[in-house]
Design an enzyme around this catalytic site. Structure first.
Site, PDB file in Angstrom:
ATOM      1  N   ASP A   1       0.855  -1.190   0.000  1.00 29.83           N
ATOM      2  CA  ASP A   1       0.000   0.000   0.000  1.00 29.83           C
ATOM      3  C   ASP A   1       0.887   1.235   0.000  1.00 29.83           C
ATOM      4  OD1 ASP A   1       0.825  -0.174   2.660  1.00 29.83           O
ATOM      5  OD2 ASP A   1      -1.108   0.447   3.463  1.00 29.83           O
TER       6      ASP A   1
ATOM      7  N   HIS B   1      11.205  -9.238  -0.209  1.00 25.05           N
ATOM      8  CA  HIS B   1      10.887  -7.813  -0.288  1.00 25.05           C
ATOM      9  C   HIS B   1      12.161  -6.990  -0.039  1.00 25.05           C
ATOM     10  CE1 HIS B   1       8.881  -3.992   0.763  1.00 25.05           C
ATOM     11  NE2 HIS B   1       7.883  -4.458   0.067  1.00 25.05           N
TER      12      HIS B   1
END
Length: 231
Positions: free
Chosen positions: A65, A197
Site C-alpha cells: 500500500d 521484499h
C-alpha cells in the site's frame, strides 16, 4: 461509474468499475478522504495507470500500500515525490540497481543545497514500468488502513488484464504478498521474477541483494524484441 483514469485503462476496466464491490470501495475511499488525511492526493490515486497506458506495459512491479507519511506517496509503488528523503525499501532498490547494472538515480539538490537522489520513479513509469500497489490509498500514519475494502479485488483484476492482453511482460514480485499473485499470471508468455521484499527486515536476511532482477528483465525484454528499461 465515471472514473478519471487514462483512456485505455478506462476501456479495459469499464466492467470492473460497475461491479458492486468497486462502487462500495469508491464510497469508502471518498468518505476516508473527507474525514481523514489520506495518501496519495486524490488526483494521484491512479498515477500508475495515467503514466503507463495498458499497451505500453512491459514490466510490472507490485507493491503493497502507499507510503503513509506526509508528502511521500505519488500513486506509484515504492516511489516518493521528488525532493523527499528515500525510504529504506527504495534505498535498497537503488543499491541493487547499482550493483546489478551500475546505474544510479538522478542527483538533485535538497532545500539546503545538498546533493540527494531523486526518489520519484516516474522516469520508470514513462518507459513502460507499471508500478502497482495492491492497495491504492491509505490513511495517514496507518499502514494497511484501506486494505480489505476492495482494492485487492480491483488490482487482481488489473493484473489479470495485463496477463491476458499483453504479449510479453516481466513481472517482478517482491515479498510474500506479491509472490502470491503468480497464480493469476500466464507464465507461458510472461516472465516472473521472484525474491524477498526490499525492506531492510527482509533484504538483510538474504535474497534481495544479488537477485539481478533488473539485468535479467532487460535481457528478456531484448530477447522479445522490446527496448530495455533505463533503470
Amino acid at each position: 461509474m465515471d472514473v478519471q483514469i487514462e483512456a485505455s485503462w478506462k476501456d479495459a476496466l469499464k466492467e470492473e468499475f460497475e461491479k458492486d464491490y468497486f462502487i462500495k470501495l469508491t464510497e469508502f475511499v471518498r468518505n476516508e478522504y473527507r474525514q481523514h488525511t489520506c495518501y496519495p492526493p486524490g488526483n494521484e490515486i491512479f498515477n500508475a495507470f495515467n503514466l503507463c497506458p495498458l499497451s505500453k506495459v512491459k514490466v510490472v512491479i507490485l507493491g503493497q500500500d502507499p507510503y503513509h507519511g506526509e508528502g511521500q506517496a505519488e500513486g506509484l509503488c515504492f516511489s516518493v515525490k521528488t525532493g523527499i528523503a528515500l525510504p529504506p525499501s527504495l534505498i535498497n532498490i537503488f543499491k541493487e540497481v547499482k550493483d546489478d547494472i551500475g546505474t544510479r538515480p538522478q542527483i538533485i539538490k535538497d532545500l539546503q543545497g545538498k546533493d540527494m537522489y531523486d526518489g520519484s520513479l516516474r522516469r520508470w513509469a514513462q518507459q513502460g514500468v507499471f508500478l502497482l500497489n495492491t492497495c491504492l490509498s491509505v490513511r495517514q500514519h496507518e499502514a494497511f488502513s484501506h486494505s480489505r475494502h476492495g482494492w485487492e479485488s480491483f488490482t487482481d483484476a488489473v493484473i489479470k488484464i495485463i496477463s491476458e492482453k499483453q504479449k510479453h511482460v516481466a513481472f517482478m514480485l517482491w515479498g510474500g504478498p506479491a509472490r502470491s499473485k503468480k497464480k493469476i499470471i500466464d507464465t507461458s508468455k510472461h516472465l516472473v521474477l521472484e525474491s524477498v521484499h526490499p525492506s531492510p527486515l527482509s533484504a538483510n536476511r538474504g535474497g534481495w541483494f544479488g537477485n539481478h532482477h533488473f539485468s535479467r528483465c532487460n535481457v528478456w525484454l531484448q530477447e522479445k524484441g522490446l527496448t530495455p528499461i533505463v533503470w
